[in-house]
Enzyme design. Structure first.
Site, mmCIF file in Angstrom:
data_model
loop_
_atom_site.group_PDB
_atom_site.id
_atom_site.type_symbol
_atom_site.label_atom_id
_atom_site.label_comp_id
_atom_site.label_asym_id
_atom_site.label_seq_id
_atom_site.Cartn_x
_atom_site.Cartn_y
_atom_site.Cartn_z
ATOM 1 N N GLY A 37 0.796 -1.235 0.000
ATOM 2 C CA GLY A 37 0.000 0.000 0.000
ATOM 3 C C GLY A 37 0.823 1.277 0.000
ATOM 4 O O GLY A 37 0.271 2.366 -0.134
ATOM 5 N N GLU A 38 2.146 1.187 0.173
ATOM 6 C CA GLU A 38 2.951 2.410 0.183
ATOM 7 C C GLU A 38 3.096 2.979 -1.230
ATOM 8 O O GLU A 38 3.044 2.246 -2.212
ATOM 9 C CB GLU A 38 4.335 2.126 0.782
ATOM 10 C CG GLU A 38 4.240 1.823 2.269
ATOM 11 C CD GLU A 38 5.588 1.587 2.935
ATOM 12 O OE1 GLU A 38 6.622 1.691 2.244
ATOM 13 O OE2 GLU A 38 5.587 1.285 4.135
ATOM 14 N N ARG A 95 -11.025 21.826 7.596
ATOM 15 C CA ARG A 95 -12.051 22.256 8.547
ATOM 16 C C ARG A 95 -11.588 22.163 9.998
ATOM 17 O O ARG A 95 -12.063 22.884 10.849
ATOM 18 C CB ARG A 95 -13.349 21.469 8.320
ATOM 19 C CG ARG A 95 -14.109 21.988 7.106
ATOM 20 C CD ARG A 95 -15.162 21.032 6.627
ATOM 21 N NE ARG A 95 -14.556 19.901 5.949
ATOM 22 C CZ ARG A 95 -15.259 18.916 5.377
ATOM 23 N NH1 ARG A 95 -16.564 18.945 5.417
ATOM 24 N NH2 ARG A 95 -14.631 17.933 4.768
ATOM 25 N N LYS A 196 -25.445 28.963 12.844
ATOM 26 C CA LYS A 196 -25.334 27.490 12.924
ATOM 27 C C LYS A 196 -24.679 27.121 14.253
ATOM 28 O O LYS A 196 -23.698 27.717 14.653
ATOM 29 C CB LYS A 196 -24.470 26.985 11.765
ATOM 30 C CG LYS A 196 -24.299 25.483 11.739
ATOM 31 C CD LYS A 196 -23.645 25.008 10.461
ATOM 32 C CE LYS A 196 -22.134 25.037 10.551
ATOM 33 N NZ LYS A 196 -21.476 24.545 9.328
ATOM 34 N N SER A 228 -20.342 18.401 1.436
ATOM 35 C CA SER A 228 -19.875 17.049 1.742
ATOM 36 C C SER A 228 -21.101 16.130 1.721
ATOM 37 O O SER A 228 -21.452 15.574 0.687
ATOM 38 C CB SER A 228 -19.154 17.051 3.093
ATOM 39 O OG SER A 228 -18.754 15.756 3.408
HETATM 40 C C1 R5P Z 1 -18.475 23.721 7.459
HETATM 41 O O1 R5P Z 1 -18.004 24.517 8.264
HETATM 42 C C2 R5P Z 1 -18.294 23.860 5.994
HETATM 43 O O2 R5P Z 1 -18.105 25.192 5.630
HETATM 44 C C3 R5P Z 1 -19.452 23.255 5.208
HETATM 45 O O3 R5P Z 1 -20.632 23.988 5.510
HETATM 46 C C4 R5P Z 1 -19.667 21.819 5.583
HETATM 47 O O4 R5P Z 1 -18.453 21.119 5.502
HETATM 48 C C5 R5P Z 1 -20.680 21.164 4.688
HETATM 49 O O5 R5P Z 1 -20.819 19.830 5.076
HETATM 50 P P1 R5P Z 1 -22.112 18.999 4.743
HETATM 51 O O6 R5P Z 1 -22.357 19.105 3.274
HETATM 52 O O7 R5P Z 1 -21.791 17.597 5.176
HETATM 53 O O8 R5P Z 1 -23.232 19.580 5.561
#
Ligand code: R5P
Length: 308
Positions: A37-38, A95, A196, A228
């Site tokens: 795997g390296e 992040r 948030k 993500s």
């Molecule tokens: C978080 O601080 C980032 O700026 C994105 O808002 C986050 O990574 C998005 O992730 P997901 O699509 O899983 O909600």
């Protein structure tokens, strides 16, 4: 002395088009994976006295892509590169840009300080998660916010007019405010920031939506760095649609689309997701519009190398 482009596995196409645009020589890299795997990386050209641009996106396969980038930087240095410019369109691990809980490793610090220590003179990236990343690399860090690409798209494809009150820009959290502000300055359109709250132990996020927000009949443009799982943007889109927006358009620099992200966004009523081609693979979907950043990166590289 010349300019050489060295593209690694996740950015072969991007490397070719940047080399074309800059009229620079493309250097081939030999890579292989050992049975255990390296990784192994070899650059065969003599790069003595050259400015060498190593290009590698860190998605997919973050961990192996990072090792490949580090080995690539070491290889070009050992081939005599005079200056090394790393172009990392998507910086994985960004992040975790500080300690949120006692005892945590700060992964973006580890990554950027290692890239620097290997002898990288400059690092160009697109839409870094936060300003702290700059401190971890030090001098020579350029973060390109792709707002001119996004605004052009909104004007040409979504019918958004500069200075219009029929559209509103939405930042999904405080960390995205600088993106909303930058877009708002280009388009002269108002923006709002949604609050948030994240539970740092479970990872669960909750939005605190404002009581008064005038989005009825408007085009809502949600701008973030990364999609993500799609959860963040889907939650915002549902809220905006419940208030009667005309449509919700999402702009995000990095589209990872993990799991059923696309379905989640569709179900939340997102009409279009516009992303920059910063990673090595995309799912095919009529919901997504992928924009090539080669010209933008080439322009920044040209300015950088002229200034050296
Ligand atoms: C978080 O601080 C980032 O700026 C994105 O808002 C986050 O990574 C998005 O992730 P997901 O699509 O899983 O909600």
């Amino acid at each position: 002395m010349g300019l050489r482009i060295v593209p690694l596995s996740n950015s072969l196409g991007l490397g070719r088009s940047i080399a074309d645009l800059l009229n620079a020589e493309l250097t081939k890299v030999f890579t292989k994976t050992f049975p255990d795997g390296e990784l192994y990386v070899r650059v065969e050209d003599d790069l003595s006295g050259d400015d060498v641009v190593v290009i590698q996106s860190l998605y997919p396969n973050q961990n192996t892509s990072i090792i490949e980038l580090l080995l690539g930087i070491d290889a070009v240095r050992r081939c005599g590169a005079s200056r090394v410019i790393a172009v990392v369109p998507y910086l994985a691990y960004s992040r975790q840009d500080r300690q949120f809980l006692k005892g945590e490793a700060v992964s973006s610090y580890v990554l950027l300080s290692t890239i620097k220590t290997l002898g990288t003179n400059y690092l160009l990236t697109i839409d870094a998660h936060s300003d702290r990343l700059k401190e971890y690399f030090g001098n020579g860090f350029t973060n390109i916010l792709p707002m001119e690409i996004f605004s052009k798209y909104l004007i040409e494809k979504e019918g958004v007019k500069e200075g219009s009150e029929d559209a509103i820009i939405v930042a999904p959290d405080k960390g995205a405010e600088h993106r909303a502000r930058a877009l708002s300055e280009v388009l002269r359109i108002n923006y709002v920031v949604i609050k948030k709250v994240r539970n740092r132990y479970t990872g669960e996020i909750k939005h605190e939506f404002p009581k008064e927000i005038d989005v009825k009949g408007k085009i809502a443009v949600v701008v973030d760095d990364i999609i993500s799982t799609g959860g963040t943007v889907a939650s915002i889109a549902k809220f905006l649609n419940s208030l009667g927006t005309e449509k919700v358009v999402v702009l995000a620099s990095h589209g990872l689309f993990v799991g059923n992200a696309i379905e989640k966004l569709r179900r939340a009523g997102v009409s279009r997701v516009v992303i920059i081609k910063t990673v090595g693979r995309y799912p095919s979907s009529d919901l997504i519009e992928v924009i090539d950043p080669s010209a933008l990166l080439a322009r920044h590289l040209r300015n950088l190398t002229l200034a050296l």
